[in-house]
Design an enzyme around this catalytic site. Structure first.
Site, PDB file in Angstrom:
ATOM      1  CB  ALA A 108     -39.854 -13.444  73.981  1.00 32.86           C
ATOM      2  N   GLY A 139     -43.175 -12.854  78.139  1.00 42.30           N
ATOM      3  CA  GLY A 139     -41.949 -12.407  78.795  1.00 42.30           C
ATOM      4  C   GLY A 139     -42.117 -11.055  79.475  1.00 42.30           C
ATOM      5  CD  GLU A 143     -42.045 -15.797  81.196  1.00 41.22           C
ATOM      6  OE1 GLU A 143     -41.768 -15.352  80.062  1.00 41.22           O
ATOM      7  OE2 GLU A 143     -41.820 -16.956  81.544  1.00 41.22           O
ATOM      8  CD  GLU A 147     -45.372 -16.746  77.384  1.00 43.02           C
ATOM      9  OE1 GLU A 147     -46.543 -16.800  77.828  1.00 43.02           O
ATOM     10  OE2 GLU A 147     -44.467 -16.093  77.937  1.00 43.02           O
TER      11      GLU A 147
END
Ligand code: 3H9
Length: 692
Positions: free
Chosen positions: A66, A105, A108, A128
């Site tokens: 992210a 992310g 992910e 994270e």
């Protein structure tokens, strides 16, 4: 009209649509990139001729996750969890092709794909937790479904990335591709999936690996217990554990909803804000206004270290670990042998723990040359002096080095307090002299204060910063002043801690307050660990301070089994009646008024003067920016990263409040608490250190 570079470029290889992520240096999943992926996937799905989709990163990596800069701002575009559900639900196989990093992310996203191929050098991870977060786009639900909850806990709560081969062994990667032909390999893989009619494997549908957590629900509490010490004070790890646990107990969609709720709580909390600040602050330290990034550096192929004591040995290990040969000098054979013995035994211990291959012990020791002759340093590119803190001795060494070292060699001192300019003044080359202040244990602690003298050349600064990074340190540039940034601020805390105990607060209560705040230990436990007799000798003893009297009674810290505390055979600390009696004696002699202090007062009196000193350091230009001071404290002294460093912490309290308390203490205790003009000004303007 401005032309917008598309965040995703689309191309075709036969029936395979190749979608290449092209967004900045790390393919952070910004709103533009998320929208770009969504649109490209939808186009490929709608295109009859496309039978499979490959997602691949352009540039250095697949994706670093992210976009951290978006957190704390109003959401834009499709959110990542929805995008990933969309990819996972695609009616055509989607294959992630991974090189460089697939983190957070980024991983992910790969987990939402139906297959994953990766090159051997790729790194996969969910870091994270280091940002005070949890994987909030399905990572906590998908990872345990593919590697099992136990491994998932290690990866998610540990936050360290794993290599592609290890990932393949865990089932996280389906195929390893040759290093230099990822794209072609991924396309061929996709064609095979289509030709063989292989299913759309959706991790959400897998249940088998969850059995481990369902059959043994105690594994979560066991994990909590085993890691309690390391995770003390942090909020994110517990949320990560709860999410992995939820993956085992809730249906997938409910698990996702739980993860989302936990993520939103963390991302809006103070700990994650602090940890995200630290992420960027750490990267800022490399920016030096008058030493631009393209400043040429001097090659460092051989290093000399003077002094084989604890510091010299630790410093040497950093270079040996990086494959850089070191020549280590001592004045006496016994001291040299002792130093070498400690280096070897450190390596052997690491090898015994399985963190170093036995053959590497010899490789590293093989890079080390020991000598009693300073002349042996004549071929070194960087020479670091790490002897006793005595200006006379240091000057003598530097004037001899001036005659011995080759032209252009960098002459560094590991001094913790002394004036680099005075040391440089005895040489004919002050431009080559710099401070490189390592923190004990020097082979472990990540902080390196690089001390810039008045005449230090820019390329010398650039080289010291760069070599610091090469050996895995976080170098922070500081200016010449007593104790530089870290120890100068530490002295403030130490002085106030000493005053508190004379007033009758117990040393263990001061330590408890500091420990509960999140530092690894308080000032008195730290003094006991370091040794109370540093800089103390029986001959010059004045029997004035608590420390003097402790040392007189041979209570010199942990090494003598007693200091401020009593220690048992296992070095467990216990409050000491003797220490209390000594403190009472000194307090009486000095006529200190005894009074009680609340925990809040202890905290403020220990830490606010540090913040105040930090402000003076900034005002004097001894640190480039407030965030550099924070990085010093986090990496050199164990300031809790979730509080962002002393200057960030003061900002988060509000400078007017800090100022008000400093003034109150100034009224009672005098100048030690006198607010710095910078702090006064910022508070008056309603600003913080972050605004400088
Ligand atoms: C996440 O994914 C949450 C999700 O689970 C849920 C969402 C709902 N964003 O480090 P470098 C910048 S949280 C924005 O010098 P390297 C960095 O600041 C994310 N910017 O390169 C720097 O900028 P500048 C989880 C980022 O090769 C430039 O890129 N992911 C991001 O030494 C180059 O970076 C992580 O925690 C980002 N995500 O190291 C991974 N990442 O040039 C964070 C980097 O202006 N990233 N930047 O100074 C890293 O650990 C390292 O950057 C990486 C590359 C190892 C990837």
């Amino acid at each position: 009209m401005t032309e917008v570079t598309p965040a995703v470029s689309e191309s075709r290889e036969g029936p395979v649509a190749v979608l290449t992520l092209q967004s900045g240096p790390v393919n952070a999943l910004s709103a533009a990139l998320r929208e770009g992926i969504r649109a490209a996937v939808e186009r490929a799905e709608a295109d009859q001729a496309v039978k499979a989709i490959v997602l691949i990163g352009g540039g250095r990596m697949f994706s670093a996750g992210a976009d951290i800069t978006e957190f704390g701002k109003p959401p834009r575009g499709i959110v990542l969890p929805d995008l990933l559900n969309r990819i996972e639900g695609a009616r055509k196989p989607v294959i992630a092709a991974i090189h460089g990093n697939a983190l957070g992310g980024g991983l992910e996203t790969a987990l939402a794909c139906h297959y994953r191929v990766a090159v051997p050098s790729a790194k996969l991870g969910l870091p994270e937790v280091k940002l005070g977060l949890l994987p909030g786009a399905g990572g906590t639900q998908r990872l345990p479904r593919i590697v099992g909850p136990r491994k998932a806990l290690e990866v998610i709560v540990g936050g360290a990335p794993i290599g592609a081969k290890q990932a393949a062994a865990m089932g996280l990667v389906d195929e390893i591709a040759p290093e230099d032909s990822l794209r072609a390999h991924a396309v061929a893989f996709a064609e095979r999936v289509v030709a063989e009619g292989r299913p759309l494997t959706r991790i959400r549908d897998r249940e088998d690996r969850l059995a481990e957590g369902r059959d043994d629900p105690g594994l979560f509490d066991a994990f909590r217990r085993e890691n309690a010490r390391r995770l003390r004070g942090f909020e994110a790890p517990e949320a990560c554990i709860a999410c992995v646990q939820a993956a085992c107990t809730l249906p997938f969609d409910q698990g996702l909803a739980f993860e989302r709720e936990q993520f939103l709580k963390l991302v809006s909390g103070s700990q994650s804000a602090a940890q995200r600040y630290v992420f960027f602050a750490e990267r800022q330290t490399a920016r030096i206004p008058d030493v631009p990034e393209d400043t040429p550096t001097r090659p460092i192929a051989k290093v000399g270290v003077i002094g084989a004591g604890t510091m010299g040995g630790g410093i040497s290990m950093n270079f040996l670990n990086a494959g850089i040969p070191v020549t280590i000098v001592e004045t006496k054979r016994e001291a040299l042998d002792r130093g070498l013995g400690i280096i070897r035994s450190n390596y052997e211990t690491t090898a015994r723990k399985g963190r170093l291959r036995p053959e590497d012990v010899e490789t590293r020791m093989g890079l080390l040359t020991d000598t009693l002759e300073l002349e042996a340093l004549k071929g070194c590119d960087l020479i670091i002096e790490a002897v006793f803190e005595d200006m006379g001795i240091k000057k003598d060494i530097f004037s001899r080095l001036d005659r011995i070292a080759k032209p252009g060699a960098i002459l560094a001192s590991n001094t913790s307090y002394l004036d680099i300019d005075e040391i440089a003044s005895v040489t004919s080359r002050p431009g080559d002299v710099i401070g490189m202040h390592f923190f004990s244990p020097a082979n472990v602690m990540r902080l390196l204060e690089v001390v810039r003298g008045a005449r230090t050349e820019r390329d010398v600064i650039a080289t010291a910063m760069q070599i610091g990074r090469t050996i895995g340190k976080i170098p922070v540039l500081v200016g010449v002043c007593h104790g530089f940034v870290g120890n100068r601020m530490l002295a403030e805390r130490q002085r106030e801690a000493n005053r508190l105990i004379l007033e009758g607060v117990k040393p263990w209560d001061v330590d408890r307050v500091i420990y509960e705040f999140g530092l690894p230990m308080g000032p008195f436990a730290m003094s006991d660990l370091a040794g109370l007799d540093i800089g103390w000798s029986r001959e010059t003893n004045k029997s004035e301070s608590v420390r003097d009297l402790l040392c007189e009674r041979d209570r010199r810290g942990q090494k003598t089994g007693a200091g401020f505390y009593d220690y048992d055979a296992k070095r467990n600390a216990m409050p000491s009646a003797v220490t209390e009696e000594i403190i009472a004696t000194v307090a009486e002699r000095q006529g200190v008024r005894r009074k009680a202090a609340s925990d809040q007062e202890i905290l403020e009196r220990c830490l606010y003067p540090m913040v105040n000193e930090g402000a003076k350091i900034l005002d004097e230009g001894k640190a480039i920016r407030a965030s550099d001071i924070d990085i010093v404290w986090i990496n050199g002294y164990g300031w809790p990263v979730y509080r962002g460093g002393p200057m960030y912490w003061a900002d988060s309290i509000g400078l007017p409040k800090v100022l008000e308390r400093l003034r109150a203490y100034e009224a009672e205790y005098g100048d030690a608490f006198k607010p710095s003009p910078l702090l006064e000004r910022l508070a008056a303007e309603g600003k913080g250190f972050k605004d400088l």
